[in-house]
Write a protein that holds these residues in place. Sequence first.
Motif, PDB file in Angstrom:
ATOM      1  N   PHE A 166      16.034  23.253  29.916  1.00  0.00           N
ATOM      2  CA  PHE A 166      17.104  23.050  29.914  1.00  0.00           C
ATOM      3  C   PHE A 166      18.358  23.209  28.685  1.00  0.00           C
TER       4      PHE A 166
ATOM      5  N   LYS B 251       6.122  16.591  26.027  1.00  0.00           N
ATOM      6  CA  LYS B 251       6.524  18.603  25.327  1.00  0.00           C
ATOM      7  C   LYS B 251       7.354  18.394  24.923  1.00  0.00           C
ATOM      8  N   LEU B 252       8.807  17.206  24.264  1.00  0.00           N
ATOM      9  CA  LEU B 252       9.627  17.657  24.163  1.00  0.00           C
ATOM     10  C   LEU B 252       9.800  16.899  22.664  1.00  0.00           C
TER      11      LEU B 252
ATOM     12  N   ASP C 285       5.260   9.609  35.224  1.00  0.00           N
ATOM     13  CA  ASP C 285       6.443   8.767  34.985  1.00  0.00           C
ATOM     14  C   ASP C 285       8.017  10.157  35.516  1.00  0.00           C
TER      15      ASP C 285
ATOM     16  N   LEU D 267       9.135  15.603  38.255  1.00  0.00           N
ATOM     17  CA  LEU D 267       9.486  17.150  37.398  1.00  0.00           C
ATOM     18  C   LEU D 267      10.700  18.190  37.660  1.00  0.00           C
ATOM     19  N   GLU D 268      11.618  17.655  37.783  1.00  0.00           N
ATOM     20  CA  GLU D 268      12.519  18.564  38.487  1.00  0.00           C
ATOM     21  C   GLU D 268      12.479  19.968  38.045  1.00  0.00           C
ATOM     22  N   HIS D 269      12.057  20.611  37.331  1.00  0.00           N
ATOM     23  CA  HIS D 269      12.692  22.215  36.850  1.00  0.00           C
ATOM     24  C   HIS D 269      11.127  22.384  36.999  1.00  0.00           C
TER      25      HIS D 269
ATOM     26  N   GLY E  14      20.032  21.184  26.881  1.00  0.00           N
ATOM     27  CA  GLY E  14      20.273  19.850  26.086  1.00  0.00           C
ATOM     28  C   GLY E  14      19.106  20.448  25.269  1.00  0.00           C
ATOM     29  N   LEU E  15      17.333  21.227  25.437  1.00  0.00           N
ATOM     30  CA  LEU E  15      16.705  20.842  24.886  1.00  0.00           C
ATOM     31  C   LEU E  15      16.802  22.366  24.178  1.00  0.00           C
TER      32      LEU E  15
ATOM     33  N   MET F 191      11.449   4.249  35.199  1.00  0.00           N
ATOM     34  CA  MET F 191      10.775   4.917  35.475  1.00  0.00           C
ATOM     35  C   MET F 191       9.293   4.856  35.198  1.00  0.00           C
TER      36      MET F 191
ATOM     37  N   LEU G 136      24.071  15.173  34.552  1.00  0.00           N
ATOM     38  CA  LEU G 136      22.892  15.288  33.962  1.00  0.00           C
ATOM     39  C   LEU G 136      22.610  14.333  32.888  1.00  0.00           C
ATOM     40  N   TRP G 137      23.580  13.491  32.482  1.00  0.00           N
ATOM     41  CA  TRP G 137      23.252  12.704  31.458  1.00  0.00           C
ATOM     42  C   TRP G 137      23.555  11.265  31.919  1.00  0.00           C
TER      43      TRP G 137
ATOM     44  N   ALA H   9      18.924   7.822  34.982  1.00  0.00           N
ATOM     45  CA  ALA H   9      17.553   7.804  36.646  1.00  0.00           C
ATOM     46  C   ALA H   9      16.974   9.431  36.507  1.00  0.00           C
ATOM     47  N   ARG H  10      17.556  10.310  35.340  1.00  0.00           N
ATOM     48  CA  ARG H  10      16.830  11.945  35.310  1.00  0.00           C
ATOM     49  C   ARG H  10      16.920  12.708  34.090  1.00  0.00           C
ATOM     50  N   ARG H  11      16.145  13.579  33.359  1.00  0.00           N
ATOM     51  CA  ARG H  11      15.932  13.945  32.135  1.00  0.00           C
ATOM     52  C   ARG H  11      16.406  15.250  31.851  1.00  0.00           C
ATOM     53  N   PRO H  12      17.691  14.139  31.159  1.00  0.00           N
ATOM     54  CA  PRO H  12      18.681  15.615  30.471  1.00  0.00           C
ATOM     55  C   PRO H  12      18.280  17.153  29.845  1.00  0.00           C
ATOM     56  N   MET H  13      16.844  16.843  29.517  1.00  0.00           N
ATOM     57  CA  MET H  13      16.436  18.410  29.477  1.00  0.00           C
ATOM     58  C   MET H  13      15.455  18.641  30.152  1.00  0.00           C
ATOM     59  N   GLY H  14      15.278  18.187  31.109  1.00  0.00           N
ATOM     60  CA  GLY H  14      14.002  18.967  31.958  1.00  0.00           C
ATOM     61  C   GLY H  14      13.085  18.735  31.436  1.00  0.00           C
ATOM     62  N   ALA H  15      12.904  17.835  29.754  1.00  0.00           N
ATOM     63  CA  ALA H  15      11.323  18.304  29.653  1.00  0.00           C
ATOM     64  C   ALA H  15      10.834  16.599  29.416  1.00  0.00           C
ATOM     65  N   ARG H  16       9.293  16.167  29.636  1.00  0.00           N
ATOM     66  CA  ARG H  16       9.113  15.354  29.000  1.00  0.00           C
ATOM     67  C   ARG H  16       7.824  15.100  27.843  1.00  0.00           C
ATOM     68  N   TYR H  17       8.482  13.196  28.238  1.00  0.00           N
ATOM     69  CA  TYR H  17       8.298  13.083  26.618  1.00  0.00           C
ATOM     70  C   TYR H  17       6.883  13.984  25.169  1.00  0.00           C
TER      71      TYR H  17
END
Lengths: 241, 125
Positions: free
Chosen positions: B91, A35-36, B19, B22-24, B93-94, B1, A21-22, A25-33
């Motif tokens: 996820f 929303k984060l 960008d 979206l995987e999720h 982490g979030l 990306m 996950l970390w 090349a992928r989003r470790p939090m599963g959300a885009r910038y």
Amino acid sequence: MATPVIASSAPDAAHQATPTLWGGARRPMGARYGKLMMWFFLLSDAFTFSGLLIAYGVLRMSHEWWPNPEVVFQSVPFVADYGMPLIFVGIMTFILIMSSVTMVLAVDAGHKQNQKMVTFWLFLTIIGGLMFLGCQALEWEHLIHQGATMSRNPFGPNYDPVNHIADFSAPQNFAQLFFTITGFHGGHVFSGVILLIILFINVVNGNYQRSGDYEMVEKIGLYWHFVDLVWVFVFTFFYLI
Amino acid sequence: MAGHSSHHDHGHGTKVFADGPLEHHETHGTIFQRIILPFIWLLLITAAEFFIALVIKNEDNKTAVDITFVVMTLVKAFFIVSYFMHLKFEFKGLKWSIVFPLLFIVYLLVLMVLEGTYMYNTLVG
């Protein structure tokens, strides 16, 4: 003949090459910038509201006597000046919960790329927000009419709404805390309504339909739910306890 | 990306954004489970709060009632954050980067309750 690698397939390839996950090349939090960042903004806003509410709690704890909410909040505008404790705030709470539900339904319609339903639910959410603001204005007007200001509290032990008698012998910071905290919350509702109106215009214009991306509805939805969340706490600590 | 500027909808479900994809994806349960049921809980708890405040609460049971109110408030907050704000399905982490810092609020609360008690005892008691 070898097919040339097209740019849009590259993230998927990178995704398969790095299983962790970390690992990049992928989003470790599963959300885009965006929303984060909305989440982290809301976290900081939660600290602000906690600071205000905890200050209120400490000041209240350090006094022997504190105004009883069922005595202070017993008017329903246009219906009765007294004798209906907590009814009006019940209506306000119901309006805000309903507008939260219509917001969730708008987000859900956005996931389904359903422009018509997003428009419909957003419209109801805006109406709910405006109704809440109107109710708050009426309630403030009533309290100010009773003599409450940022420095004076008329709701002492001998306060009598029936004969319009104010009693200023109670903790003076009650009204100040009430106006500050509900005002700060109301300010959030107000800016939320502004954001919703901008969002509504964009949805009606089809901006998100064209890009196939309704995430903005989700982001502003998060803000709107947060406003509802804060109200849950304000409601408990000002009106119930 | 940011280099992947291709920007179109590949039909249902998989979308490629500016960008990256979206995987999720969002669907967890029916609308009833995700929206209507939490909403019913919020309404029921709020109605119960009014009932307690107007009918049950009196001078003798004030402390117990106040603790009940705080617990009910936290349950309502849980429903709003996990279902309406969808945090339960994000996820790990979030989720934890939002929930863990809230411990600072608990810390401030404990600190200020101690101070409030001290002020009460000094000024009033």
